[in-house]
Design an enzyme around this catalytic site. Structure first.
Site, PDB file in Angstrom:
ATOM      1  N   SER A 125       8.844   1.870  -1.175  1.00 39.41           N
ATOM      2  CA  SER A 125       7.849   2.173  -0.135  1.00 39.41           C
ATOM      3  C   SER A 125       8.501   2.924   1.011  1.00 39.41           C
ATOM      4  CB  SER A 125       7.298   0.840   0.369  1.00 39.41           C
ATOM      5  OG  SER A 125       6.590   1.014   1.558  1.00 39.41           O
ATOM      6  N   TYR A 149       8.599  -8.310   3.503  1.00 39.93           N
ATOM      7  CA  TYR A 149       8.120  -7.424   2.441  1.00 39.93           C
ATOM      8  C   TYR A 149       9.049  -6.203   2.330  1.00 39.93           C
ATOM      9  CZ  TYR A 149       5.564  -3.649   0.218  1.00 39.93           C
ATOM     10  OH  TYR A 149       5.235  -2.581  -0.591  1.00 39.93           O
ATOM     11  N   LYS A 153      11.883  -4.908  -0.647  1.00 42.81           N
ATOM     12  CA  LYS A 153      11.967  -3.577  -1.270  1.00 42.81           C
ATOM     13  C   LYS A 153      13.394  -3.031  -1.160  1.00 42.81           C
ATOM     14  CE  LYS A 153       7.762  -3.037  -2.660  1.00 42.81           C
ATOM     15  NZ  LYS A 153       7.519  -3.207  -4.092  1.00 42.81           N
TER      16      LYS A 153
HETATM   17  P1  NAD Z   1      -1.445  -4.645  -6.365  1.00 48.61           P
HETATM   18  O1  NAD Z   1      -1.355  -5.975  -5.713  1.00 48.61           O
HETATM   19  O2  NAD Z   1      -2.796  -4.080  -6.628  1.00 48.61           O
HETATM   20  O3  NAD Z   1      -0.620  -4.668  -7.745  1.00 48.61           O
HETATM   21  C1  NAD Z   1       0.489  -5.506  -7.944  1.00 48.61           C
HETATM   22  C2  NAD Z   1       0.269  -6.231  -9.252  1.00 48.61           C
HETATM   23  O4  NAD Z   1       1.379  -7.084  -9.521  1.00 48.61           O
HETATM   24  C3  NAD Z   1      -0.977  -7.118  -9.246  1.00 48.61           C
HETATM   25  O5  NAD Z   1      -1.748  -6.829 -10.375  1.00 48.61           O
HETATM   26  C4  NAD Z   1      -0.421  -8.543  -9.297  1.00 48.61           C
HETATM   27  O6  NAD Z   1      -1.288  -9.402  -9.991  1.00 48.61           O
HETATM   28  C5  NAD Z   1       0.893  -8.324 -10.010  1.00 48.61           C
HETATM   29  N1  NAD Z   1       1.944  -9.315  -9.735  1.00 48.61           N
HETATM   30  C6  NAD Z   1       2.415  -9.723  -8.528  1.00 48.61           C
HETATM   31  N2  NAD Z   1       3.382 -10.640  -8.703  1.00 48.61           N
HETATM   32  C7  NAD Z   1       3.538 -10.815 -10.032  1.00 48.61           C
HETATM   33  C8  NAD Z   1       4.379 -11.623 -10.824  1.00 48.61           C
HETATM   34  N3  NAD Z   1       5.260 -12.473 -10.289  1.00 48.61           N
HETATM   35  N4  NAD Z   1       4.277 -11.547 -12.165  1.00 48.61           N
HETATM   36  C9  NAD Z   1       3.380 -10.723 -12.746  1.00 48.61           C
HETATM   37  N5  NAD Z   1       2.554  -9.933 -12.031  1.00 48.61           N
HETATM   38  C10 NAD Z   1       2.632  -9.973 -10.702  1.00 48.61           C
HETATM   39  O7  NAD Z   1      -0.587  -3.629  -5.488  1.00 48.61           O
HETATM   40  P2  NAD Z   1      -0.465  -2.043  -5.581  1.00 48.61           P
HETATM   41  O8  NAD Z   1      -1.036  -1.494  -4.342  1.00 48.61           O
HETATM   42  O9  NAD Z   1      -0.934  -1.561  -6.880  1.00 48.61           O
HETATM   43  O10 NAD Z   1       1.107  -1.900  -5.464  1.00 48.61           O
HETATM   44  C11 NAD Z   1       1.950  -1.807  -6.599  1.00 48.61           C
HETATM   45  C12 NAD Z   1       3.389  -1.760  -6.136  1.00 48.61           C
HETATM   46  O11 NAD Z   1       3.580  -0.655  -5.250  1.00 48.61           O
HETATM   47  C13 NAD Z   1       3.836  -3.002  -5.359  1.00 48.61           C
HETATM   48  O12 NAD Z   1       5.162  -3.304  -5.718  1.00 48.61           O
HETATM   49  C14 NAD Z   1       3.770  -2.554  -3.915  1.00 48.61           C
HETATM   50  O13 NAD Z   1       4.668  -3.267  -3.116  1.00 48.61           O
HETATM   51  C15 NAD Z   1       4.164  -1.099  -4.046  1.00 48.61           C
HETATM   52  N6  NAD Z   1       3.668  -0.255  -2.943  1.00 48.61           N
HETATM   53  C16 NAD Z   1       2.323  -0.251  -2.653  1.00 48.61           C
HETATM   54  C17 NAD Z   1       1.848   0.524  -1.611  1.00 48.61           C
HETATM   55  C18 NAD Z   1       0.381   0.503  -1.253  1.00 48.61           C
HETATM   56  O14 NAD Z   1       0.044   0.936  -0.152  1.00 48.61           O
HETATM   57  N7  NAD Z   1      -0.514   0.066  -2.108  1.00 48.61           N
HETATM   58  C19 NAD Z   1       2.743   1.301  -0.864  1.00 48.61           C
HETATM   59  C20 NAD Z   1       4.092   1.271  -1.188  1.00 48.61           C
HETATM   60  C21 NAD Z   1       4.543   0.490  -2.233  1.00 48.61           C
HETATM   61  C1  WQD Z   2      -2.435   3.007   8.413  1.00 43.61           C
HETATM   62  C2  WQD Z   2      -2.782   3.352   9.863  1.00 43.61           C
HETATM   63  C3  WQD Z   2      -2.671   1.464  11.328  1.00 43.61           C
HETATM   64  C4  WQD Z   2      -5.974  -0.739   9.502  1.00 43.61           C
HETATM   65  C5  WQD Z   2       1.235  -0.395   5.031  1.00 43.61           C
HETATM   66  C6  WQD Z   2       2.558  -1.088   4.789  1.00 43.61           C
HETATM   67  C7  WQD Z   2       3.443  -0.220   3.935  1.00 43.61           C
HETATM   68  C8  WQD Z   2       2.739   0.181   2.655  1.00 43.61           C
HETATM   69  C9  WQD Z   2       1.383   0.773   2.919  1.00 43.61           C
HETATM   70  C10 WQD Z   2       2.652  -1.363   0.901  1.00 43.61           C
HETATM   71  C11 WQD Z   2      -1.870   2.681  10.877  1.00 43.61           C
HETATM   72  C12 WQD Z   2      -4.086   1.987  11.223  1.00 43.61           C
HETATM   73  C13 WQD Z   2      -5.037   0.214   9.799  1.00 43.61           C
HETATM   74  C14 WQD Z   2      -7.027  -0.972  10.434  1.00 43.61           C
HETATM   75  C15 WQD Z   2      -6.118   0.741  11.843  1.00 43.61           C
HETATM   76  N1  WQD Z   2       2.498  -1.012   1.926  1.00 43.61           N
HETATM   77  N2  WQD Z   2      -5.102   0.949  10.953  1.00 43.61           N
HETATM   78  N3  WQD Z   2      -7.055  -0.208  11.556  1.00 43.61           N
HETATM   79  O1  WQD Z   2       0.694   0.323   8.022  1.00 43.61           O
HETATM   80  O2  WQD Z   2       1.102   2.694   7.233  1.00 43.61           O
HETATM   81  O3  WQD Z   2       1.491   0.820   5.699  1.00 43.61           O
HETATM   82  O4  WQD Z   2       0.613  -0.088   3.762  1.00 43.61           O
HETATM   83  O5  WQD Z   2       2.941  -1.793  -0.006  1.00 43.61           O
HETATM   84  O6  WQD Z   2       4.595  -0.938   3.650  1.00 43.61           O
HETATM   85  O7  WQD Z   2       3.179  -1.338   6.023  1.00 43.61           O
HETATM   86  O8  WQD Z   2      -0.829   1.388   6.289  1.00 43.61           O
HETATM   87  O9  WQD Z   2      -3.256   1.423   5.912  1.00 43.61           O
HETATM   88  O10 WQD Z   2      -2.228  -0.572   7.073  1.00 43.61           O
HETATM   89  O11 WQD Z   2      -2.349   1.592   8.269  1.00 43.61           O
HETATM   90  O12 WQD Z   2      -6.187   1.393  12.879  1.00 43.61           O
HETATM   91  O13 WQD Z   2      -7.889  -1.837  10.219  1.00 43.61           O
HETATM   92  O14 WQD Z   2      -4.094   2.859  10.123  1.00 43.61           O
HETATM   93  O15 WQD Z   2      -2.387   1.058  12.632  1.00 43.61           O
HETATM   94  O16 WQD Z   2      -1.699   3.584  11.936  1.00 43.61           O
HETATM   95  P1  WQD Z   2       0.653   1.302   6.947  1.00 43.61           P
HETATM   96  P2  WQD Z   2      -2.218   0.889   6.827  1.00 43.61           P
END
Ligand code: NAD
Ligand code: WQD
Length: 340
Positions: A125, A149, A153
């Site tokens: 991330s 969190y 990572k």
């Molecule tokens: P998500 O929660 O939709 O998907 C994660 C999946 O992992 C879920 O289906 C959950 O059931 C499964 N899971 C969690 N712990 C588990 C375990 N111990 N065993 C088996 N399954 C398990 O999240 P997402 O948004 O699809 O994110 C996927 C990955 O990307 C995550 O690692 C997250 O940290 C990373 N990521 C997400 C974002 C974002 O904004 N969505 C940003 C950066 C990184």
């Molecule tokens: C985006 C912008 C908020 C909600 C987070 C995690 C990061 C990654 C992605 C995953 C910011 C603003 C948000 C609201 C708002 N995670 N905001 N009102 O914070 O960039 O990243 O998600 O695995 O690790 O930190 O994303 O979508 O929460 O926020 O004003 O109700 O929107 O302040 O500027 P962020 P976000």
């Protein structure tokens, strides 16, 4: 090739499974469904007319994990999405986050090593850059973490790099996502947060759907274009395609490969609200609220390395992200239906 996708039922995982199947890969998914629905995968199968081998399993179950590899000796690579991802929750429950994210990954790597599978693509991330000193963010910028969190990572990134030091035949890919939003254009799969969304886009779509009254804009006194936070939002389908590209590029290369996956463009909260309203012709009620603790002012990627090496760049723009996010929400107002 047969790819094992951990967390494949989740938001990014389900979109990636679809891209993998469309590209001709065989796909197995391991997921404990703690934050997702089995139905997401059924819909992926419907969309592409191909089957997914689904195994409901917790990565903390070492024995079960090992069995997956012994039963499927043709698995050649793993895309590792499984993890808990809510920043605020990680501050309240650090041990749960470390247990799930770290031990889950340790178990996975051990099972992989035992069965001679040494190709892993990991969901990292942009949070690992902490508060960046300059923008846009390049992959060699210093890393840090401000919450459990993010620390999980970073620790996993380091663990995977160590693995490669110990055995240089490992192929390790660390994909640092910026802010994934939107949904598949079909409206059949998308983001289905449990409870009140933490992230901006699902919050906006739930206001649009009338499930939430108004958006709280967290701060309008940041040193940005309009005072609200700036992020690099990318379409989840583009992100999913990035995984296929990364898998292909590293297929015959060993090393530790790190890529930013973003558009390279920053957008403010108010710009996102406006883009959503214009794309969908819907009003979004909002009010300015205090800053959210831990937020940074601005964050956007230099994604040129991914373009140079992987040949990947985003194709969808903000209008598509907003239109597709709303299409998903409109067609699935309560998210996925409960599993039968
Ligand atoms: P998500 O929660 O939709 O998907 C994660 C999946 O992992 C879920 O289906 C959950 O059931 C499964 N899971 C969690 N712990 C588990 C375990 N111990 N065993 C088996 N399954 C398990 O999240 P997402 O948004 O699809 O994110 C996927 C990955 O990307 C995550 O690692 C997250 O940290 C990373 N990521 C997400 C974002 C974002 O904004 N969505 C940003 C950066 C990184
Ligand atoms: C985006 C912008 C908020 C909600 C987070 C995690 C990061 C990654 C992605 C995953 C910011 C603003 C948000 C609201 C708002 N995670 N905001 N009102 O914070 O960039 O990243 O998600 O695995 O690790 O930190 O994303 O979508 O929460 O926020 O004003 O109700 O929107 O302040 O500027 P962020 P976000």
């Amino acid at each position: 090739m047969h790819v094992l996708v951990t967390g494949g039922a989740g938001y990014i995982g389900s979109h990636t499974c679809l891209e993998l199947l469309d590209a001709g890969y065989t796909v197995s998914v391991v997921d404990n469904l703690c934050n997702s629905s089995r139905i997401a995968l059924t819909r992926v199968e419907e969309l592409c007319g191909k089957k997914i081998n689904f195994i409901e399993l917790d990565l903390l179950d070492m024995q079960g994990l090992s069995q997956v590899f012994s039963r499927h000796p043709d698995i050649g690579a793993v895309i590792h999405f499984a993890g808990l991802k809510a920043v605020g929750e990680s501050v309240e429950q650090p041990l749960r986050y470390y247990q799930n994210n770290l031990i889950g990954t340790l178990n996975l790597c051990e099972a992989m090593a035992k069965h001679g599978v040494k190709h892993i693509v990991f969901s990292s991330s942009a949070t690992v850059y902490g508060t960046p000193a300059r923008l846009p963010i390049q992959e060699d910028f210093p890393t840090s973490a401000t919450n459990p969190y993010g620390r999980s990572k970073l620790m996993i990134e380091e663990m995977l790099a160590d693995l490669h030091i110990s055995d240089q035949t490992w192929q390790v890919v660390l994909l640092r996502y910026f802010n994934p939003v939107g949904a598949h254009p079909s409206g059949r799969i998308g983001e289905d947060p449990k409870g009140i969304p933490n992230n901006l886009m699902p919050y906006i779509t739930q206001v649009a759907a009338g499930r939430l009254k108004e958006l709280n804009v967290f701060g309008n006194d940041y040193p940005t274009i309009d005072g609200t936070g700036v992020r690099d939002y990318l379409h989840v389908v583009d992100l999913a395609k990035g995984h296929v590209k990364a898998l292909e590029y590293t297929q015959k290369r060993s090393g530790v490969f790190i890529y930013n996956l973003g558009t390279g463009q920053g957008s403010s909260v108010l710009e996102m609200v406006r883009a959503f309203m214009e794309a969908n012709k819907i009003d979004i009620a909002y009010r300015i609220s205090p800053r959210r603790p831990g937020d940074i002012a601005e964050c956007y990627a230099d994604a040129s390395l991914a373009l140079r090496e992987l040949g990947w760049q985003t194709e969808y723009g903000l209008t598509d992200m907003c239109r597709h996010a709303w299409n998903w929400q409109k067609n699935n107002p309560e998210g996925y239906p409960p599993s039968a």
